[in-house]
Design an enzyme around this catalytic site. Structure first.
Site, PDB file in Angstrom:
ATOM      1  N   GLY A  44     -17.655  67.430  19.888  1.00 27.07           N
ATOM      2  CA  GLY A  44     -18.755  67.477  18.920  1.00 27.07           C
ATOM      3  C   GLY A  44     -18.356  67.452  17.456  1.00 27.07           C
ATOM      4  O   GLY A  44     -19.119  67.005  16.608  1.00 27.07           O
ATOM      5  N   ASP A 103     -23.294  78.883  17.782  1.00 33.57           N
ATOM      6  CA  ASP A 103     -24.516  79.362  18.416  1.00 33.57           C
ATOM      7  C   ASP A 103     -24.302  80.830  18.802  1.00 33.57           C
ATOM      8  O   ASP A 103     -24.513  81.717  17.983  1.00 33.57           O
ATOM      9  CB  ASP A 103     -24.826  78.466  19.620  1.00 33.57           C
ATOM     10  CG  ASP A 103     -26.129  78.828  20.308  1.00 33.57           C
ATOM     11  OD1 ASP A 103     -26.944  79.541  19.710  1.00 33.57           O
ATOM     12  OD2 ASP A 103     -26.335  78.386  21.457  1.00 33.57           O
ATOM     13  N   PHE A 152     -32.753  73.176  20.387  1.00 27.51           N
ATOM     14  CA  PHE A 152     -31.596  72.396  20.823  1.00 27.51           C
ATOM     15  C   PHE A 152     -31.381  71.172  19.940  1.00 27.51           C
ATOM     16  O   PHE A 152     -32.177  70.243  19.909  1.00 27.51           O
ATOM     17  CB  PHE A 152     -31.710  72.000  22.290  1.00 27.51           C
ATOM     18  CG  PHE A 152     -30.369  71.650  22.854  1.00 27.51           C
ATOM     19  CD1 PHE A 152     -29.510  72.662  23.304  1.00 27.51           C
ATOM     20  CD2 PHE A 152     -29.922  70.335  22.886  1.00 27.51           C
ATOM     21  CE1 PHE A 152     -28.246  72.357  23.779  1.00 27.51           C
ATOM     22  CE2 PHE A 152     -28.661  70.019  23.361  1.00 27.51           C
ATOM     23  CZ  PHE A 152     -27.827  71.036  23.812  1.00 27.51           C
ATOM     24  N   ASP A 159     -24.369  66.866  21.329  1.00 22.67           N
ATOM     25  CA  ASP A 159     -24.847  66.114  22.488  1.00 22.67           C
ATOM     26  C   ASP A 159     -25.845  66.878  23.340  1.00 22.67           C
ATOM     27  O   ASP A 159     -25.948  68.097  23.277  1.00 22.67           O
ATOM     28  CB  ASP A 159     -23.672  65.764  23.399  1.00 22.67           C
ATOM     29  CG  ASP A 159     -23.164  66.986  24.168  1.00 22.67           C
ATOM     30  OD1 ASP A 159     -22.806  67.984  23.513  1.00 22.67           O
ATOM     31  OD2 ASP A 159     -23.160  66.952  25.411  1.00 22.67           O
ATOM     32  N   ARG A 165     -24.524  61.797  20.645  1.00 25.43           N
ATOM     33  CA  ARG A 165     -23.490  62.151  19.670  1.00 25.43           C
ATOM     34  C   ARG A 165     -23.416  61.097  18.562  1.00 25.43           C
ATOM     35  O   ARG A 165     -22.971  61.377  17.452  1.00 25.43           O
ATOM     36  CB  ARG A 165     -22.113  62.220  20.345  1.00 25.43           C
ATOM     37  CG  ARG A 165     -21.946  63.360  21.340  1.00 25.43           C
ATOM     38  CD  ARG A 165     -20.469  63.495  21.686  1.00 25.43           C
ATOM     39  NE  ARG A 165     -20.229  64.254  22.899  1.00 25.43           N
ATOM     40  CZ  ARG A 165     -20.140  65.583  22.963  1.00 25.43           C
ATOM     41  NH1 ARG A 165     -20.319  66.297  21.887  1.00 25.43           N
ATOM     42  NH2 ARG A 165     -19.889  66.184  24.103  1.00 25.43           N
TER      43      ARG A 165
HETATM   44  P1  IMP Z   1     -21.222  79.050  21.175  1.00 24.11           P
HETATM   45  O1  IMP Z   1     -19.944  79.394  21.854  1.00 24.11           O
HETATM   46  O2  IMP Z   1     -22.425  79.595  21.901  1.00 24.11           O
HETATM   47  O3  IMP Z   1     -21.258  79.380  19.713  1.00 24.11           O
HETATM   48  O4  IMP Z   1     -21.457  77.525  21.368  1.00 24.11           O
HETATM   49  C1  IMP Z   1     -20.711  76.594  20.792  1.00 24.11           C
HETATM   50  C2  IMP Z   1     -20.871  75.278  21.504  1.00 24.11           C
HETATM   51  O5  IMP Z   1     -22.083  75.157  22.271  1.00 24.11           O
HETATM   52  C3  IMP Z   1     -20.926  74.202  20.461  1.00 24.11           C
HETATM   53  O6  IMP Z   1     -19.649  73.771  20.135  1.00 24.11           O
HETATM   54  C4  IMP Z   1     -21.762  73.157  21.133  1.00 24.11           C
HETATM   55  O7  IMP Z   1     -20.918  72.319  21.897  1.00 24.11           O
HETATM   56  C5  IMP Z   1     -22.667  73.895  22.068  1.00 24.11           C
HETATM   57  N1  IMP Z   1     -24.016  74.050  21.475  1.00 24.11           N
HETATM   58  C6  IMP Z   1     -24.591  75.184  21.033  1.00 24.11           C
HETATM   59  N2  IMP Z   1     -25.826  74.961  20.551  1.00 24.11           N
HETATM   60  C7  IMP Z   1     -26.042  73.635  20.670  1.00 24.11           C
HETATM   61  C8  IMP Z   1     -27.144  72.764  20.328  1.00 24.11           C
HETATM   62  O8  IMP Z   1     -28.200  73.167  19.784  1.00 24.11           O
HETATM   63  N3  IMP Z   1     -26.976  71.441  20.603  1.00 24.11           N
HETATM   64  C9  IMP Z   1     -25.844  70.953  21.170  1.00 24.11           C
HETATM   65  N4  IMP Z   1     -24.786  71.706  21.496  1.00 24.11           N
HETATM   66  C10 IMP Z   1     -24.890  73.051  21.255  1.00 24.11           C
HETATM   67 MG    MG Z   2     -18.827  71.790  20.922  1.00 29.21          MG
END
Ligand code: IMP
Ligand code: MG
Length: 176
Positions: A44, A103, A152, A159, A165
């Site tokens: 990403g 996130d 989302f 993606d 992407r």
């Molecule tokens: P975290 O570990 O929950 O902070 O998530 C990080 C990863 O989750 C990111 O690098 C994204 O690949 C994926 N992700 C989290 N939220 C989204 C979103 O809204 N759209 C797409 N990918 C997301």
């Molecule tokens: Mg990612």
């Protein structure tokens, strides 16, 4: 069967480029006289990484990692698996992790600890997007492009099932 549709443009390519220039300048000032390594998180972060690196005026190198987190999409287990590790020796080096979105914060929290345990002198975080409402661990990116609502997001590297992407802007997914 779920059919997804994308929303309208949330953040334009122009806005992203302007933000990358700002952050690149800031990083260049913050690390003046130092050499840094940008660690892009596949897949990403690729478009954002490309924008940021062009705006940094320091001596720098890049490397990439690929990670995945276990658990159902709605309830991440908090366990992160490394699918591709760095090829660079990071002992004593100043690193900036480049991500697409923070996130829950689980991924960045894990990576920060991992890179420090490998001997990095410092680890900072640069993310294109921040979704504060999703946070489950206390982590804050040092350089953030834009803050988004809890929906989302796709485009500009982000993606849904590996698609979208390539969109040159940020939008969101609408399911029906
Ligand atoms: P975290 O570990 O929950 O902070 O998530 C990080 C990863 O989750 C990111 O690098 C994204 O690949 C994926 N992700 C989290 N939220 C989204 C979103 O809204 N759209 C797409 N990918 C997301
Ligand atoms: Mg990612």
């Amino acid at each position: 069967m779920t059919k997804e549709a994308i929303g309208t443009v949330l953040i334009t390519e122009e806005q992203i480029r302007e933000k990358a220039a700002e952050i690149g300048k800031q990083i260049s000032e913050d690390y003046a006289g130092k050499e840094i390594i940008l660690v892009g998180i596949l897949r990403g972060a690729v478009p954002w990484m490309a924008e940021i690196m062009k705006r940094i005026t320091l001596d720098m190198t890049i490397d990439f990692m690929a990670v995945s987190s276990y658990g159902a999409a709605t309830k991440s287990s908090g366990v992160v698996k490394i699918n591709k590790d760095l090829e660079t020796d990071i002992e004593g080096k100043d690193l900036i992790i480049v991500e697409d979105i923070v996130d829950s914060g689980v991924t960045l929290n894990y990576l920060e600890g991992y890179l420090k345990s490998r001997g990095a002198a410092s680890v900072k975080l640069c993310s294109l997007l921040d979704k504060p409402e999703g946070r489950r661990v206390d982590i804050k990116a040092d350089y953030v492009g834009f803050t988004v609502d809890d929906r989302f997001i796709v485009g500009y590297g982000l993606d849904y099932a590996q698609k979208y992407r390539n969109l040159p802007y940020i939008t969101w997914l609408e399911s029906e």
